[in-house]
Motif scaffolding. Structure first.
Motif, mmCIF file in Angstrom:
data_model
loop_
_atom_site.group_PDB
_atom_site.id
_atom_site.type_symbol
_atom_site.label_atom_id
_atom_site.label_comp_id
_atom_site.label_asym_id
_atom_site.label_seq_id
_atom_site.Cartn_x
_atom_site.Cartn_y
_atom_site.Cartn_z
ATOM 1 N N GLU A 1 0.821 -1.207 0.000
ATOM 2 C CA GLU A 1 0.000 0.000 0.000
ATOM 3 C C GLU A 1 0.862 1.268 0.000
ATOM 4 O O GLU A 1 0.526 2.254 -0.668
ATOM 5 N N GLU A 2 1.954 1.241 0.742
ATOM 6 C CA GLU A 2 2.852 2.406 0.755
ATOM 7 C C GLU A 2 3.489 2.630 -0.616
ATOM 8 O O GLU A 2 3.702 3.786 -1.023
ATOM 9 N N LEU B 1 0.937 4.216 -2.869
ATOM 10 C CA LEU B 1 0.750 5.633 -2.542
ATOM 11 C C LEU B 1 1.775 6.518 -3.262
ATOM 12 O O LEU B 1 1.536 7.704 -3.489
ATOM 13 N N LYS B 2 2.916 5.920 -3.612
ATOM 14 C CA LYS B 2 3.971 6.666 -4.300
ATOM 15 C C LYS B 2 3.769 6.722 -5.813
ATOM 16 O O LYS B 2 4.559 7.359 -6.518
ATOM 17 N N LYS C 1 -7.245 11.606 -6.051
ATOM 18 C CA LYS C 1 -7.471 11.925 -4.650
ATOM 19 C C LYS C 1 -8.316 10.871 -3.952
ATOM 20 O O LYS C 1 -8.060 10.512 -2.800
ATOM 21 N N LYS D 1 -6.188 7.834 -3.375
ATOM 22 C CA LYS D 1 -5.195 8.148 -2.340
ATOM 23 C C LYS D 1 -5.820 8.089 -0.956
ATOM 24 O O LYS D 1 -5.213 7.577 -0.007
ATOM 25 N N SER D 2 -7.057 8.581 -0.840
ATOM 26 C CA SER D 2 -7.765 8.553 0.446
ATOM 27 C C SER D 2 -8.024 7.115 0.898
ATOM 28 O O SER D 2 -7.856 6.779 2.073
ATOM 29 N N ILE E 1 -6.299 4.413 0.048
ATOM 30 C CA ILE E 1 -5.027 3.779 0.412
ATOM 31 C C ILE E 1 -4.566 4.258 1.783
ATOM 32 O O ILE E 1 -4.103 3.459 2.612
ATOM 33 N N CYS E 2 -4.710 5.563 2.031
ATOM 34 C CA CYS E 2 -4.317 6.115 3.341
ATOM 35 C C CYS E 2 -5.136 5.498 4.475
ATOM 36 O O CYS E 2 -4.603 5.188 5.546
ATOM 37 N N SER E 3 -6.440 5.296 4.227
ATOM 38 C CA SER E 3 -7.304 4.663 5.232
ATOM 39 C C SER E 3 -6.868 3.231 5.506
ATOM 40 O O SER E 3 -6.842 2.780 6.658
ATOM 41 N N ILE F 1 -3.829 1.993 5.015
ATOM 42 C CA ILE F 1 -2.533 2.032 5.712
ATOM 43 C C ILE F 1 -2.739 2.278 7.208
ATOM 44 O O ILE F 1 -2.111 1.636 8.054
ATOM 45 N N LYS F 2 -3.642 3.176 7.519
ATOM 46 C CA LYS F 2 -3.954 3.470 8.922
ATOM 47 C C LYS F 2 -4.505 2.233 9.622
ATOM 48 O O LYS F 2 -4.122 1.902 10.762
#
Length: 322
Positions: free
Chosen positions: A145-146, A149-150, A156, A159-160, A162-164, A166-167
């Protein structure tokens, strides 16, 4: 083998739904459902025929219920590595493949190879293996996932998401670390050995748990065997006048992954003896990966020695039988 005629070997090809069985007596094909009822029927036949050895393969835990039933009934079993059986089949020129053929290959593997019985691990060790394996999966997903993200020109909305994720994965890793710590603290069969590893600079509780879960034989191994089991022993690639570059291969990847992180930590400490060893290898022209692998092997050998000393002390504490 001299005792081939005396041995009764059952080869079991395991799938998610059924067990395909062949016996060294007549090679007749038997089929059982891979559930409690089918496994119970198979075990009864093994006990009735006084089977010398049951041979199966690791198949992503589909073999686990069968192994437990065989252990409970004191039926000797060897759970083979698929790669070893595959190489054995190639040596026999068995090019065709089907479930009955695979079961027959396992029969011949049991008859012709000098196999050690697969021992039942403790419930505590099973729980530790499950937690550390889950941690490997979570770390793998987190890296994926990281990396996503790159990616360039990512939207957007994506990206949101993927960030969720990762969290979420980081929270799960935190829960997993706490579960490992609680398990180690509560189980006397694990605590002294993992604490012993944890005391070594750079190891840490999680790395210690991963290494011990992957190599529970620590403390009973020789230097050479420890390196081989960890997949850190460089293998010869020589033939005649040709001298090839030695490479590591096989071994238990979970322990190797943990040792890699430990080695990175160790070589960054300025006054550590292994940093000096690492830099000396680099000066001699060794590739970074070669030098790092040598450090990992030294760490594993040292951990094996530490646990061996602990096992000796534990043995002295045992009460002398009357």
């Amino acid at each position: 083998m001299d005792n081939e005629g005396k041995m009764i070997v059952m080869g079991v090809d395991v799938s998610s739904e059924e067990l395909v069985v062949r016996s060294s007596i007549d090679l007749k094909v038997l089929r059982f459902a891979n559930n409690s009822k089918g496994i119970r029927q198979f075990v009864q036949i093994c006990k009735k025929q006084l089977v010398t050895l049951v041979v199966c393969e690791h198949t992503g835990r589909y073999e686990w219920e069968l192994l437990v039933a065989l252990w409970d009934s004191a039926v000797p079993v060897h759970c083979a590595q698929p790669k070893a059986v595959h190489n054995f089949a190639k040596a026999r020129k068995a090019n065709s493949k089907s479930d009955p053929i695979d079961a027959e290959t396992l029969v011949q593997y049991g008859l012709r190879m000098d196999l050690e019985l697969t021992k039942r691990p403790s419930d505590e060790l099973i729980a530790l293996k499950e937690l550390t394996a889950r941690r490997e999966d979570l770390n793998g997903m987190l890296v994926q996932e990281e990396n996503r993200l790159k990616a360039p020109a990512i939207s957007k909305g994506l990206k949101s998401q993927i960030c969720s994720h990762i969290k979420f994965l980081k929270k799960e890793l935190s829960k997993n670390a706490k579960a490992i710590a609680v398990l180690v603290d509560q189980k006397d069969s694990l605590k002294p050995f993992i604490k012993c590893l944890d005391e070594v600079h750079g190891v840490g509780l999680i790395a210690a748990a991963s290494i011990y879960a992957s190599i529970p034989e620590l403390g009973t191994l020789t230097r050479q065997t420890a390196g081989a089991i960890g997949g850190l022993a460089p293998l010869l690639r020589d033939s005649g006048k040709f001298s090839g570059q030695r490479k590591i291969s096989g071994g238990r990847y979970q322990a190797r992954n943990a040792l890699y992180m430990v080695a990175l930590c160790v070589i960054r400490k300025k006054d550590h003896v292994l940093r000096a060893f690492y830099l000396r290898l680099k000066k001699l022209g060794k590739h970074t990966s070669v030098a790092l692998t040598a450090v990992m092997r030294k760490i594993l050998i040292y951990l094996n020695t530490k646990v061996k000393e602990l096992r000796a002390l534990e043995a002295k504490k045992l009460p002398i039988p009357a």
